[in-house]
Design a protein around this motif. Structure first.
Motif, short mmCIF file in Angstrom:
data_model
loop_
_atom_site.label_atom_id
_atom_site.label_comp_id
_atom_site.label_asym_id
_atom_site.label_seq_id
_atom_site.Cartn_x
_atom_site.Cartn_y
_atom_site.Cartn_z
N ARG A 30 0.84 -1.21 0.00
CA ARG A 30 0.00 0.00 0.00
C ARG A 30 0.87 1.26 0.00
N LEU A 31 1.89 1.28 0.86
CA LEU A 31 2.79 2.43 0.93
C LEU A 31 3.58 2.61 -0.36
N GLN A 32 4.01 1.49 -0.97
CA GLN A 32 4.76 1.58 -2.23
C GLN A 32 3.89 2.17 -3.33
N GLU A 44 2.65 6.98 -6.64
CA GLU A 44 1.66 8.00 -7.00
C GLU A 44 2.17 9.39 -6.64
N HIS A 45 2.80 9.50 -5.48
CA HIS A 45 3.36 10.79 -5.05
C HIS A 45 4.44 11.25 -6.04
N LEU A 46 5.35 10.35 -6.40
CA LEU A 46 6.42 10.71 -7.34
C LEU A 46 5.86 11.10 -8.70
N SER A 47 4.85 10.38 -9.16
CA SER A 47 4.20 10.73 -10.44
C SER A 47 3.57 12.11 -10.38
N LYS A 48 2.91 12.39 -9.26
CA LYS A 48 2.29 13.71 -9.08
C LYS A 48 3.34 14.82 -9.08
N ASP A 85 11.97 16.47 -11.72
CA ASP A 85 12.33 16.18 -13.10
C ASP A 85 12.69 14.73 -13.33
N ILE A 86 13.19 14.07 -12.33
CA ILE A 86 13.58 12.67 -12.49
C ILE A 86 13.57 11.99 -11.13
N SER A 87 13.15 10.75 -11.10
CA SER A 87 13.14 9.94 -9.87
C SER A 87 13.46 8.52 -10.25
N GLY A 88 14.02 7.80 -9.31
CA GLY A 88 14.25 6.39 -9.56
C GLY A 88 15.01 5.72 -8.45
N PRO A 89 14.84 4.39 -8.37
CA PRO A 89 15.53 3.61 -7.35
C PRO A 89 16.95 3.27 -7.80
N LEU A 105 8.26 19.00 -0.06
CA LEU A 105 7.71 18.06 -1.05
C LEU A 105 8.21 16.65 -0.77
N ALA A 106 9.50 16.51 -0.47
CA ALA A 106 10.07 15.19 -0.21
C ALA A 106 9.46 14.58 1.05
N LYS A 107 9.23 15.39 2.06
CA LYS A 107 8.67 14.88 3.32
C LYS A 107 7.19 14.55 3.21
N SER A 108 6.53 15.02 2.13
CA SER A 108 5.11 14.67 1.94
C SER A 108 4.95 13.31 1.24
N ASP A 109 6.05 12.66 0.92
CA ASP A 109 6.03 11.31 0.34
C ASP A 109 5.48 10.36 1.41
N PRO A 110 4.46 9.56 1.09
CA PRO A 110 3.88 8.64 2.08
C PRO A 110 4.90 7.69 2.72
N MET A 111 5.93 7.29 2.00
CA MET A 111 6.96 6.41 2.58
C MET A 111 7.77 7.16 3.64
N VAL A 112 7.96 8.45 3.44
CA VAL A 112 8.69 9.26 4.41
C VAL A 112 7.79 9.54 5.61
N GLU A 113 6.54 9.88 5.33
CA GLU A 113 5.58 10.12 6.42
C GLU A 113 5.42 8.89 7.31
#
Length: 178
Positions: free
Chosen positions: A103-105, A110-114, A122-126, A150-158
């Protein structure tokens, strides 16, 4: 002589400017149109190329930090812009079950896409290994505070599954990965 050439040029000019459509020389009646019908003609949009100075001024007005330099080989002016690189790091908390992890993933992606759709990232990736740094996101925002928010609003970070470490990063404006 001028009296003969000038009228001749006018006739040639008028003859070359006749109005033609894709259907040939059909009249409005032959095409089945009324004089009150609207015909929409699509005109291709040609992008206007902005100067380095214009781009730099627009970025400065939005609060971005920039500088430019002249490339000695090409003699081109290169505009550098400050971005913010967020490192997504493994945290000490791993208490979620598999269902919660999935669920978190999903929410994380979704957060990164948004962020990308809104123009903030501009770019994201593992990363391809299983190290402590799990991935990156490059934020295209004017301040560290905004990138951090913005980074801290990522659900995985939250959910404290990932931790954030952000660094200012400079890159040439408009260049792409190869």
């Amino acid at each position: 002589m001028k009296k003969i050439i000038l009228p001749l040029l006018c006739v040639l000019l008028l003859g070359s400017c006749k109005n033609e459509t894709k259907q040939g020389n059909q009249s409005v009646d032959e095409m089945g149109l009324k004089e009150t019908d609207t015909i929409i003609v699509e005109v291709p949009v040609v992008p206007v190329k902005k100067s380095i100075k214009q781009i730099k001024e627009e970025l400065a007005a939005k609060g971005f930090k920039t500088f430019d330099y002249v490339d000695e080989k090409t003699k081109d002016t290169i505009l550098m812009q400050q971005y913010f690189m967020a490192f997504l790091k493994k945290s000490e908390i791993h208490m979620q079950n598999e269902e919660e992890s999935e669920r978190l993933q999903k929410l994380h992606l979704e957060h990164l896409s948004k962020m990308y759709e809104l123009g903030y990232a501009d770019i994201s990736g593992p990363f391809g290994d299983d190290g402590d740094i799990r991935g990156i996101t490059i934020y295209n925002v004017p301040t560290l505070k905004m990138a951090d928010s913005l980074a801290k609003s990522d659900p995985m970070v939250e959910a404290e599954r990932l931790e954030i470490e952000i660094h200012p990063w400079w890159a040439a404006k408009g260049y792409r990965l190869r």
